[in-house]
Design a protein around this motif. Structure first.
Motif, PDB file in Angstrom:
ATOM      1  N   ALA A  63       0.790  -1.190  -0.133  1.00  0.00           N
ATOM      2  CA  ALA A  63       0.034  -0.038   0.033  1.00  0.00           C
ATOM      3  C   ALA A  63       0.760   1.265  -0.181  1.00  0.00           C
ATOM      4  O   ALA A  63       1.990   1.196   0.445  1.00  0.00           O
ATOM      5  CB  ALA A  63      -0.771  -0.106   0.999  1.00  0.00           C
ATOM      6  N   ALA A  64       0.305   2.383  -0.488  1.00  0.00           N
ATOM      7  CA  ALA A  64       1.160   3.508  -0.681  1.00  0.00           C
ATOM      8  C   ALA A  64       1.323   4.052   0.855  1.00  0.00           C
ATOM      9  O   ALA A  64       0.614   3.738   1.827  1.00  0.00           O
ATOM     10  CB  ALA A  64       0.244   4.875  -1.365  1.00  0.00           C
ATOM     11  N   ALA A  65       2.346   4.812   0.994  1.00  0.00           N
ATOM     12  CA  ALA A  65       3.006   5.125   2.274  1.00  0.00           C
ATOM     13  C   ALA A  65       1.734   6.195   2.858  1.00  0.00           C
ATOM     14  O   ALA A  65       1.349   6.456   3.972  1.00  0.00           O
ATOM     15  CB  ALA A  65       4.190   6.017   2.394  1.00  0.00           C
ATOM     16  N   SER A  66       0.980   7.160   2.006  1.00  0.00           N
ATOM     17  CA  SER A  66       0.047   7.860   2.370  1.00  0.00           C
ATOM     18  C   SER A  66      -1.251   7.259   2.907  1.00  0.00           C
ATOM     19  O   SER A  66      -1.821   7.640   3.901  1.00  0.00           O
ATOM     20  CB  SER A  66      -0.331   8.693   1.007  1.00  0.00           C
ATOM     21  OG  SER A  66      -0.953   7.994   0.326  1.00  0.00           O
ATOM     22  N   LYS A  67      -1.367   6.027   2.481  1.00  0.00           N
ATOM     23  CA  LYS A  67      -2.581   5.107   2.923  1.00  0.00           C
ATOM     24  C   LYS A  67      -2.108   4.894   4.748  1.00  0.00           C
ATOM     25  O   LYS A  67      -3.075   4.950   5.366  1.00  0.00           O
ATOM     26  CB  LYS A  67      -2.863   4.069   2.326  1.00  0.00           C
ATOM     27  CG  LYS A  67      -4.003   3.076   2.839  1.00  0.00           C
ATOM     28  CD  LYS A  67      -4.217   1.824   1.825  1.00  0.00           C
ATOM     29  CE  LYS A  67      -5.299   1.331   2.228  1.00  0.00           C
ATOM     30  NZ  LYS A  67      -5.900   0.131   1.400  1.00  0.00           N
ATOM     31  N   LYS A  68      -0.845   4.517   4.925  1.00  0.00           N
ATOM     32  CA  LYS A  68      -0.414   4.162   6.461  1.00  0.00           C
ATOM     33  C   LYS A  68      -0.656   5.490   7.227  1.00  0.00           C
ATOM     34  O   LYS A  68      -1.060   5.311   8.243  1.00  0.00           O
ATOM     35  CB  LYS A  68       1.153   3.502   6.311  1.00  0.00           C
ATOM     36  CG  LYS A  68       0.883   2.262   5.936  1.00  0.00           C
ATOM     37  CD  LYS A  68       2.290   1.428   6.214  1.00  0.00           C
ATOM     38  CE  LYS A  68       2.506   0.195   5.939  1.00  0.00           C
ATOM     39  NZ  LYS A  68       3.521  -0.430   6.628  1.00  0.00           N
ATOM     40  N   ASP A  69      -0.192   6.469   6.371  1.00  0.00           N
ATOM     41  CA  ASP A  69      -0.259   7.774   7.254  1.00  0.00           C
ATOM     42  C   ASP A  69      -1.526   8.248   7.520  1.00  0.00           C
ATOM     43  O   ASP A  69      -2.181   8.664   8.772  1.00  0.00           O
ATOM     44  CB  ASP A  69       0.494   9.179   6.279  1.00  0.00           C
ATOM     45  CG  ASP A  69       2.115   8.752   6.449  1.00  0.00           C
ATOM     46  OD1 ASP A  69       2.585   7.936   7.195  1.00  0.00           O
ATOM     47  OD2 ASP A  69       2.285   9.580   5.493  1.00  0.00           O
ATOM     48  N   ASP A  70      -2.453   7.990   6.440  1.00  0.00           N
ATOM     49  CA  ASP A  70      -4.006   8.252   6.797  1.00  0.00           C
ATOM     50  C   ASP A  70      -4.532   7.617   7.988  1.00  0.00           C
ATOM     51  O   ASP A  70      -5.529   7.938   8.705  1.00  0.00           O
ATOM     52  CB  ASP A  70      -4.751   8.199   5.522  1.00  0.00           C
ATOM     53  CG  ASP A  70      -4.463   9.067   4.366  1.00  0.00           C
ATOM     54  OD1 ASP A  70      -3.699  10.083   4.545  1.00  0.00           O
ATOM     55  OD2 ASP A  70      -4.774   8.897   3.303  1.00  0.00           O
ATOM     56  N   LYS A  71      -4.105   6.108   7.892  1.00  0.00           N
ATOM     57  CA  LYS A  71      -4.614   5.252   8.880  1.00  0.00           C
ATOM     58  C   LYS A  71      -4.103   5.789  10.420  1.00  0.00           C
ATOM     59  O   LYS A  71      -4.924   5.678  11.414  1.00  0.00           O
ATOM     60  CB  LYS A  71      -4.134   3.928   8.890  1.00  0.00           C
ATOM     61  CG  LYS A  71      -4.736   2.834   9.565  1.00  0.00           C
ATOM     62  CD  LYS A  71      -6.136   2.644   9.421  1.00  0.00           C
ATOM     63  CE  LYS A  71      -7.128   1.758  10.139  1.00  0.00           C
ATOM     64  NZ  LYS A  71      -8.468   1.568  10.205  1.00  0.00           N
ATOM     65  N   ALA A  72      -2.747   6.373  10.315  1.00  0.00           N
ATOM     66  CA  ALA A  72      -2.490   6.561  11.653  1.00  0.00           C
ATOM     67  C   ALA A  72      -2.982   7.816  12.313  1.00  0.00           C
ATOM     68  O   ALA A  72      -3.119   7.884  13.448  1.00  0.00           O
ATOM     69  CB  ALA A  72      -0.872   6.972  11.429  1.00  0.00           C
ATOM     70  N   PHE A  73      -3.182   8.832  11.437  1.00  0.00           N
ATOM     71  CA  PHE A  73      -3.987   9.941  11.807  1.00  0.00           C
ATOM     72  C   PHE A  73      -5.245   9.918  12.010  1.00  0.00           C
ATOM     73  O   PHE A  73      -5.986  10.534  12.922  1.00  0.00           O
ATOM     74  CB  PHE A  73      -3.834  11.148  10.635  1.00  0.00           C
ATOM     75  CG  PHE A  73      -2.456  11.964  10.768  1.00  0.00           C
ATOM     76  CD1 PHE A  73      -2.369  12.800  11.924  1.00  0.00           C
ATOM     77  CD2 PHE A  73      -1.350  11.547  10.386  1.00  0.00           C
ATOM     78  CE1 PHE A  73      -1.008  13.489  12.178  1.00  0.00           C
ATOM     79  CE2 PHE A  73      -0.116  12.374  10.087  1.00  0.00           C
ATOM     80  CZ  PHE A  73      -0.066  13.318  11.016  1.00  0.00           C
ATOM     81  N   GLU A  74      -6.027   8.700  11.613  1.00  0.00           N
ATOM     82  CA  GLU A  74      -7.291   8.449  11.969  1.00  0.00           C
ATOM     83  C   GLU A  74      -7.350   7.758  13.226  1.00  0.00           C
ATOM     84  O   GLU A  74      -8.241   8.128  14.015  1.00  0.00           O
ATOM     85  CB  GLU A  74      -7.858   7.101  11.009  1.00  0.00           C
ATOM     86  CG  GLU A  74      -9.176   6.798  11.132  1.00  0.00           C
ATOM     87  CD  GLU A  74      -9.740   5.751  10.364  1.00  0.00           C
ATOM     88  OE1 GLU A  74     -10.675   4.971  10.697  1.00  0.00           O
ATOM     89  OE2 GLU A  74      -9.035   5.758   9.229  1.00  0.00           O
ATOM     90  N   ILE A  75      -6.331   7.003  13.699  1.00  0.00           N
ATOM     91  CA  ILE A  75      -6.284   6.549  15.147  1.00  0.00           C
ATOM     92  C   ILE A  75      -5.875   7.694  16.021  1.00  0.00           C
ATOM     93  O   ILE A  75      -6.620   7.875  17.076  1.00  0.00           O
ATOM     94  CB  ILE A  75      -5.010   5.487  15.225  1.00  0.00           C
ATOM     95  CG1 ILE A  75      -5.509   4.282  14.079  1.00  0.00           C
ATOM     96  CG2 ILE A  75      -4.866   5.156  16.625  1.00  0.00           C
ATOM     97  CD1 ILE A  75      -4.280   3.222  13.988  1.00  0.00           C
ATOM     98  N   ILE A  76      -5.069   8.564  15.784  1.00  0.00           N
ATOM     99  CA  ILE A  76      -4.770   9.706  16.461  1.00  0.00           C
ATOM    100  C   ILE A  76      -5.952  10.348  16.921  1.00  0.00           C
ATOM    101  O   ILE A  76      -6.200  10.743  18.017  1.00  0.00           O
ATOM    102  CB  ILE A  76      -3.480  10.444  15.850  1.00  0.00           C
ATOM    103  CG1 ILE A  76      -2.234   9.646  15.929  1.00  0.00           C
ATOM    104  CG2 ILE A  76      -3.222  11.780  16.528  1.00  0.00           C
ATOM    105  CD1 ILE A  76      -1.078  10.258  14.925  1.00  0.00           C
TER     106      ILE A  76
END
Length: 431
Positions: free
Chosen positions: A298-311
């Motif tokens: 998956a694209a790095a942006s997808k992981k970042d989006d998931k991380a900020f969703e959790i945050i």
């Protein structure tokens, strides 16, 4: 099959004889009850039985039990019944529980049956049975997140056993490290626990270390007298449930989480556990575990989006605990995002909005906090070289101020504050 049906029906004969002796049911009613039970027993014993057959059977028995209680109370008021405890007083509830028990063994994957079973057991106060049911359910369905949440909630809210609830959360996470619902619920539990503890201390006036220790000793004595969570937790050790492979590091972290029950002396200034450090540790462990479930390609942006969703979900959780030091909790989250995502625009937004995240429009410090927030906004805006990034920062921040203050349904600003906010929003758009 006929022998089994006959066996189960014969078990109810003493109960029906007792009901007839007490005058609660007459001969014709007892004959009808036996006829219905025979029909239900043949249904659930047959090859074509379905979960709903067990539920209809339990519903019938529940109605019979309700009728028995109503007639018993009516006859008791006029003194026409023998009030000495006898078999029929508890046989009805026991029969219903037995039907649910057979249903879960026949259909262990049907959550509706488990739910009805637990609901009836809780209604009737069958504490030992409730623990056994939860134990069986979690062993049969260790990946069932709702089951872990239900068991932990029951242990904490009904039995007031924080230690038992904590054990359930931690074991559930070892088996389901990719479940965000478990992580966020665990953090909420820890924050709720210390919030109630601090509130209780305030009410009881527990100030000194000795007073706190005496209170804790009294609570432990009371807890020892009640049924402990060992009926559930002892059956859920690593020998009976296979743990997932590859999460040894996470398991080790969970094992060494701060033990809140043993470190609750002192006050929030001297004891970090009372400031929410356990919940913050859960926050730190949660994000990398959840991100492991994101596909590697998956694209790095997808992981970042998931991380900020959790945050953002954790920030919303922290918002709810106004009696705790939310600034301390927020600062930990801010430090995390600034360390791991220093160049992400969402990191800037979190830093800018934290000062006014929970301030009321009637707060005397509103102007000062707004000024701090706006100064951060201006500083970050000047550092950005990308015009699209600047525009996005402006739109996001001004929209936050509008939604937070001007469009709030619970915190309407006064005319003076309203004018001030509109002027600030206008200034942010034109700077």
């Amino acid at each position: 099959m006929a022998e089994k049906v006959r066996y189960y029906l014969e078990q109810s004969v003493p109960e029906l004889e007792d009901l007839k002796r007490k005058g609660i049911f007459d001969k014709n009613e007892i004959t009808m009850i036996m006829r219905r039970r025979t029909d239900f027993e043949h249904r659930i014993q047959g090859r074509g039985s379905k979960p709903r057959d067990f539920l209809k059977y339990s519903e019938f028995e529940t109605n019979v039990e309700k009728l028995r209680k109503k007639r018993y109370n009516r006859l008791n008021k006029v003194g026409l019944i023998d009030t000495k405890p006898s078999l029929s007083d508890w046989a009805g509830s026991r029969r219903i529980l037995f039907i649910y028990d057979r249903a879960t063994k026949r259909y262990p994957g049907d959550m509706n049956i488990w739910s009805q079973y637990l609901k009836f057991a809780k209604t009737n106060g069958a504490i030992k049975l409730i623990y056994k049911v939860y134990s069986r359910l979690l062993q049969l369905q260790p990946r069932n997140i709702d089951a872990w949440l239900s068991a932990a909630k029951y242990e904490f809210e009904t039995n007031a056993n924080a230690k038992g609830a904590r054990v359930l959360f931690q074991r559930g996470l070892r088996l389901n490290p990719d479940s965000f619902d478990l992580w966020i619920s665990y953090a909420q539990f820890e924050l709720t626990y210390i919030s109630r503890l601090l509130a209780r201390r305030k009410v009881l006036g527990l100030i000194t270390e000795k007073q706190q220790k005496d209170e804790m000793d009294n609570e432990k004595t009371k807890l020892d007298k009640n049924i402990s969570a060992s009926d559930v937790t002892d059956d859920l050790d690593s020998d009976t449930i296979n743990l997932p492979i590859g999460d040894d590091e996470m398991k080790e972290e969970l094992t060494h989480l701060p033990e809140a029950d043993m470190n609750m002396l002192g006050n929030p200034e001297t004891n970090p556990a009372l400031k929410g450090d356990v919940a913050l540790t859960v926050f730190d462990l949660c994000i990398p575990e959840i991100l492991k479930a994101v596909p590697k390609d998956a694209a790095a942006s997808k992981k970042d989006d998931k991380a900020f969703e959790i945050i953002n979900q954790f920030l919303i959780l922290f918002d709810k605990f106004s009696d705790l030091n939310r600034d301390y909790l927020y600062s930990h989250v801010l430090n995390y995002v600034q360390t791991n995502y220093p160049n992400d625009l969402r990191t800037l937004i979190i830093d800018i909005t934290l000062p006014v995240r929970n301030v009321d429009t009637n707060n005397e410090s509103l102007s000062e906090l707004l000024q701090l927030s706006v100064n951060k906004f201006i500083a970050y805006k000047l550092k950005l070289n990308d015009s699209k990034q600047k525009e996005k920062l402006i739109n996001t921040y001004t929209q936050f101020l509008t939604d937070r203050f001007l469009h709030s349904t619970t915190d309407k600003p006064s005319e003076r504050v309203d004018a001030l906010l509109r002027a600030i929003i206008k200034k942010c758009r034109t700077i």
